[in-house]
Design a protein around this motif. Sequence first.
Motif, PDB file in Angstrom:
ATOM      1  N   ASN B 130      19.791  67.167  18.994  1.00 34.01           N
ATOM      2  CA  ASN B 130      21.106  66.560  18.641  1.00 34.01           C
ATOM      3  C   ASN B 130      21.064  65.807  17.398  1.00 34.01           C
ATOM      4  O   ASN B 130      21.823  66.066  16.364  1.00 34.01           O
ATOM      5  CB  ASN B 130      21.753  65.795  19.867  1.00 34.01           C
ATOM      6  N   ILE B 131      20.218  64.802  17.400  1.00 41.24           N
ATOM      7  CA  ILE B 131      20.293  63.825  16.421  1.00 41.24           C
ATOM      8  C   ILE B 131      19.773  64.168  15.030  1.00 41.24           C
ATOM      9  O   ILE B 131      20.581  64.142  13.967  1.00 41.24           O
ATOM     10  CB  ILE B 131      19.680  62.423  16.777  1.00 41.24           C
ATOM     11  N   LEU B 132      18.710  64.875  15.218  1.00 44.95           N
ATOM     12  CA  LEU B 132      17.775  65.239  13.875  1.00 44.95           C
ATOM     13  C   LEU B 132      18.855  66.297  13.069  1.00 44.95           C
ATOM     14  O   LEU B 132      19.119  66.497  12.031  1.00 44.95           O
ATOM     15  CB  LEU B 132      16.514  65.920  14.210  1.00 44.95           C
ATOM     16  N   PRO B 133      19.242  67.600  13.774  1.00 47.53           N
ATOM     17  CA  PRO B 133      20.255  68.445  13.161  1.00 47.53           C
ATOM     18  C   PRO B 133      21.361  67.808  12.369  1.00 47.53           C
ATOM     19  O   PRO B 133      21.822  68.086  11.460  1.00 47.53           O
ATOM     20  CB  PRO B 133      20.605  69.616  14.254  1.00 47.53           C
ATOM     21  N   GLU B 134      21.912  66.941  13.283  1.00 44.88           N
ATOM     22  CA  GLU B 134      22.953  65.931  12.588  1.00 44.88           C
ATOM     23  C   GLU B 134      22.733  65.577  11.298  1.00 44.88           C
ATOM     24  O   GLU B 134      23.460  65.562  10.312  1.00 44.88           O
ATOM     25  CB  GLU B 134      23.591  64.977  13.525  1.00 44.88           C
ATOM     26  N   ALA B 135      21.587  64.592  11.435  1.00 43.31           N
ATOM     27  CA  ALA B 135      21.032  63.952  10.221  1.00 43.31           C
ATOM     28  C   ALA B 135      20.686  64.809   9.192  1.00 43.31           C
ATOM     29  O   ALA B 135      21.060  64.766   7.843  1.00 43.31           O
ATOM     30  CB  ALA B 135      19.668  63.160  10.354  1.00 43.31           C
ATOM     31  N   GLY B 136      20.263  66.124   9.431  1.00 45.16           N
ATOM     32  CA  GLY B 136      19.603  67.219   8.656  1.00 45.16           C
ATOM     33  C   GLY B 136      21.221  67.634   7.600  1.00 45.16           C
ATOM     34  O   GLY B 136      21.060  67.680   6.520  1.00 45.16           O
ATOM     35  N   LYS B 137      22.069  67.808   8.581  1.00 45.06           N
ATOM     36  CA  LYS B 137      23.383  68.528   8.030  1.00 45.06           C
ATOM     37  C   LYS B 137      23.868  67.433   7.001  1.00 45.06           C
ATOM     38  O   LYS B 137      24.292  67.879   6.197  1.00 45.06           O
ATOM     39  CB  LYS B 137      24.134  68.801   8.973  1.00 45.06           C
ATOM     40  N   ALA B 138      23.915  66.153   7.528  1.00 41.27           N
ATOM     41  CA  ALA B 138      24.485  65.247   6.716  1.00 41.27           C
ATOM     42  C   ALA B 138      23.771  64.999   5.322  1.00 41.27           C
ATOM     43  O   ALA B 138      24.358  64.643   4.323  1.00 41.27           O
ATOM     44  CB  ALA B 138      24.533  63.844   7.264  1.00 41.27           C
ATOM     45  N   MET B 139      22.471  65.179   5.368  1.00 45.50           N
ATOM     46  CA  MET B 139      21.666  65.118   4.128  1.00 45.50           C
ATOM     47  C   MET B 139      21.617  66.261   3.456  1.00 45.50           C
ATOM     48  O   MET B 139      20.935  66.323   2.401  1.00 45.50           O
ATOM     49  CB  MET B 139      20.265  64.427   4.536  1.00 45.50           C
ATOM     50  N   GLY B 140      22.192  67.469   3.958  1.00 49.19           N
ATOM     51  CA  GLY B 140      22.048  68.836   3.274  1.00 49.19           C
ATOM     52  C   GLY B 140      20.615  69.414   3.538  1.00 49.19           C
ATOM     53  O   GLY B 140      20.356  70.225   2.277  1.00 49.19           O
ATOM     54  N   ILE B 141      19.815  69.091   4.322  1.00 46.61           N
ATOM     55  CA  ILE B 141      18.656  69.552   4.205  1.00 46.61           C
ATOM     56  C   ILE B 141      18.516  70.746   5.163  1.00 46.61           C
ATOM     57  O   ILE B 141      18.892  70.692   6.323  1.00 46.61           O
ATOM     58  CB  ILE B 141      17.346  68.554   4.786  1.00 46.61           C
ATOM     59  N   ALA B 143      16.249  72.894   6.316  1.00 50.94           N
ATOM     60  CA  ALA B 143      15.200  73.193   7.242  1.00 50.94           C
ATOM     61  C   ALA B 143      15.484  72.357   8.595  1.00 50.94           C
ATOM     62  O   ALA B 143      15.034  72.397   9.719  1.00 50.94           O
ATOM     63  CB  ALA B 143      13.917  72.789   6.766  1.00 50.94           C
ATOM     64  N   LEU B 144      16.122  71.052   8.397  1.00 46.22           N
ATOM     65  CA  LEU B 144      16.336  70.166   9.382  1.00 46.22           C
ATOM     66  C   LEU B 144      17.859  70.254  10.211  1.00 46.22           C
ATOM     67  O   LEU B 144      17.944  69.542  11.123  1.00 46.22           O
ATOM     68  CB  LEU B 144      16.464  68.815   8.686  1.00 46.22           C
ATOM     69  N   SER B 145      18.584  71.376   9.697  1.00 51.52           N
ATOM     70  CA  SER B 145      19.705  71.495  10.175  1.00 51.52           C
ATOM     71  C   SER B 145      19.904  72.207  11.621  1.00 51.52           C
ATOM     72  O   SER B 145      21.009  72.383  12.345  1.00 51.52           O
ATOM     73  CB  SER B 145      20.782  72.040   9.264  1.00 51.52           C
ATOM     74  N   VAL B 146      18.795  72.792  12.149  1.00 50.49           N
ATOM     75  CA  VAL B 146      18.571  73.345  13.380  1.00 50.49           C
ATOM     76  C   VAL B 146      17.614  72.876  14.219  1.00 50.49           C
ATOM     77  O   VAL B 146      16.914  71.644  13.691  1.00 50.49           O
ATOM     78  CB  VAL B 146      18.137  74.817  13.120  1.00 50.49           C
ATOM     79  N   ASN B 147      17.474  72.996  15.453  1.00 55.35           N
ATOM     80  CA  ASN B 147      16.412  72.286  16.478  1.00 55.35           C
ATOM     81  C   ASN B 147      15.083  72.961  15.894  1.00 55.35           C
ATOM     82  O   ASN B 147      14.737  73.889  16.046  1.00 55.35           O
ATOM     83  CB  ASN B 147      16.894  72.590  17.768  1.00 55.35           C
ATOM     84  N   LEU B 148      14.392  71.674  15.557  1.00 62.17           N
ATOM     85  CA  LEU B 148      12.832  72.012  15.009  1.00 62.17           C
ATOM     86  C   LEU B 148      12.282  72.811  16.146  1.00 62.17           C
ATOM     87  O   LEU B 148      11.335  73.648  15.772  1.00 62.17           O
ATOM     88  CB  LEU B 148      12.214  70.577  14.667  1.00 62.17           C
ATOM     89  N   LEU B 149      12.447  72.419  17.316  1.00 63.14           N
ATOM     90  CA  LEU B 149      11.518  73.101  18.434  1.00 63.14           C
ATOM     91  C   LEU B 149      11.902  74.584  18.778  1.00 63.14           C
ATOM     92  O   LEU B 149      11.321  75.173  19.384  1.00 63.14           O
ATOM     93  CB  LEU B 149      11.818  72.076  19.742  1.00 63.14           C
ATOM     94  N   GLY B 150      13.012  74.996  18.034  1.00 64.18           N
ATOM     95  CA  GLY B 150      13.209  76.500  18.104  1.00 64.18           C
ATOM     96  C   GLY B 150      12.768  77.260  17.141  1.00 64.18           C
ATOM     97  O   GLY B 150      13.196  78.399  16.962  1.00 64.18           O
ATOM     98  N   THR B 151      12.227  76.576  16.210  1.00 65.99           N
ATOM     99  CA  THR B 151      11.619  77.321  14.863  1.00 65.99           C
ATOM    100  C   THR B 151      10.210  77.620  14.829  1.00 65.99           C
ATOM    101  O   THR B 151       9.462  77.021  15.947  1.00 65.99           O
ATOM    102  CB  THR B 151      11.997  76.571  13.773  1.00 65.99           C
TER     103      THR B 151
END
Lengths: 463, 292
Positions: B130-141, B143-151
């Motif tokens: 939840n938190i990391l993908p939100e942050a990833g989207k906000a920063m426009g990255i 690779a971080l916009s999805v759950n890292l554990l599912g990649t």
Amino acid sequence: MIYIIGRDLYNENTSIRIPEILKNKQILLKTEKGLWERSIQMKIKKLMLLGMAGVLVCFLSAGCGAKEEDGEQADGKTTLEFFSNKQESIATLEKLIDKFNAENNTVVVKLNAPADPDTVLKTRMAKGDMPDIIANIGASLFTELTASGFLADLTDTDLYKDINEVYMDMMYRANEGGEEVVYGIPYAANVAGIIYNKDLFEQYQMEIPHTWEALMEVCEGFQENGVVPFEMMVKTAWTSYAPWNALVAGIQPEDFVENRKAGKTSFADTHKEVVEKMSILADYAQEDFMGTSYEDGTRNFANGEAAMMIANSAAIPEIQKNNPDMNLDVFSFPSTEEEEKTKVIQGLDVILMLNKDCEDMEGAKEFIRFMQEPENLQLYIDEQASFSCVSEIKQSSRYVSGIQEDLNNDKIAVTTDYYYPNGLDIGAVMSEFYLNKTAGADEAANVEETLKKLDQQFDVMNN
Amino acid sequence: MRKRAHISSSYAYYLMVIPIMLIFIGFHTFPFLKGIFYSLTDWKGYGEWNFTGLQNYVQLLKDSQVGQVYKFTLLFSAGATVLVNVLSLFLACALNAKIKFKTTLKAIYFLPYMLGILIIGFVFNYIFANILPEAGKAMGIQALSVNLLGTEYAWIGLLFVTVWQSAAFNTMIYLSGLQTVDRDLYEAAAIDGCGGVQRFFRLTFPLIAPFFTINMVLSGKNFLMAFDQVMSMTDGGPGILTTTISVMIYKRGFTGGQFSYQSANAVVLFLVIAAISLFQMKVLERREAKYQ
């Protein structure tokens, strides 16, 4: 620590204090030793014997302690252990058990529903310490149980006289070797299909699809309007392959599992369409379907983030936890272009079994009869959003009204993966397929690789 | 005379050792030997069984999944061992310096070790989902916009949490090692004109060599047996990408009905760990000796 002292002794110029203290101590120890040693030797011997005896006693009493719980209680009632594999039904079962215990004066039923129940049950099988009454789903563990020799043969009883033939057949199929012996009483069944958000369907004027093509049109329609068609949950193992059973039911040749076990057919020859369609469904899923767990997925769906979710009816209470007023229903998954092949997928969710060495067989049978009483059965299926194996008792929830017609017409297909060998991990294989897909692997090669893997694993696990 | 005195003085030690040894044999060695025995049969965990000789071991060699799992486990434990030891050595040196709030900082750095790794796993699961993908989207990255554990990079998340949690304990061991180093030595080194980096590599590091050895061996062994963090964070997925040997033994041995087969796997894992640990000890102890 010896190293440090050793080095300090060696580097005498760097730390002089420690070795000196040590030397003094050694001198002290040497002189003291001779004085108290001999006089205390005897005492030590006695102490040692006592200590060892103590340890032995601990061992023995720990071994016996576990046994005392079984059997006769102080008031002459026999305690029967009811082992359930479902954590989510504890409250309902306890209600029923309390009622039974209050009515009955020869046996007391005690519920045991541990976490990770299959592992617990297997370890108990290994010890030969089986519970008296066992509830489990009609999948591979049930098959193993029927082959283990621990279960009572109930063929000559009247316990299954009201059970719909469809469910009896489903259970016979799960028997080791498929023989028609009653090792358990089908109690409740689950259904799988597509859970959909009624409000979203109405808002975008979508029709319930009855063929694969119609389903694709619905997906296209939602996508054009910026609505995510499917909420998929690949991160949780058992939801990662949710569409599998529905697709397989329509596409696989008849008696596939039996023929596959006999080595007459293969996944590679028959399941290409299944894997390809699994792949298409993922194209219509939310962006992060790989990283979405069951908890996150049901919550997202409850919040209206997707129009459909392919799942088991057990997901409905989970969705309602997040949004109690959600307007949802279920329809059967259309896996092919032929409408008559669109069926409800059902699996036996609860089969009640008895231990053949049960201390009070009559009491245990009495409990099963009690559980089957219309009033009690109705309570169970209502609270668990489950389906009864007795035709007269119907699930009346409005949330599953969409499939009631198919159920009434016996348009029912079985949950195929219940009949796969224990340990063939479809979830792991499919999530690897999706992983390669998202990483941009070549689709045709990926499908082929996946089919090969399924065949390989089926054989490894079948040994 | 001296010899006799030596023998009889050890009664007290036997008294301490024997009960523990009995418990150890009863609960550890005996089940282990039983496991070896079952690895030579086709026992499913219940019911009848037959001797199959080395059949299970042969099957292990043929099983491509087993190979993949061993590869992941070895790489994961090598990575985690190196990272944990570098990080905790660094932290220990920093915490051993004369700084303010030293005790508070020590407590903070030890905190991850006090929490159960299962709990940590669930907390980080939430962060990654939840938190990391939100942050990833906000920063426009992307690779971080999805759950890292599912990649396919799920191992990075796993490694991060493992290192974060394990560094605490190793830092403590290194700290206690650093306390044994005589401060006079540093003064002498300073007079000889020895700088910060040189001081660390020439003085501190050689002097705490035994602690380095024990930390390397312990963390190597722990990470080869990694289990809890995998179960709570990825459940071995996606696919079997992050399945460690222990997770495989548990999942396929108990629920997968391959009890004897996975017993064989456990025996192999034991041999691997024993071999690696012995190798580490040999190499690192020789290194210790060099400095003495």
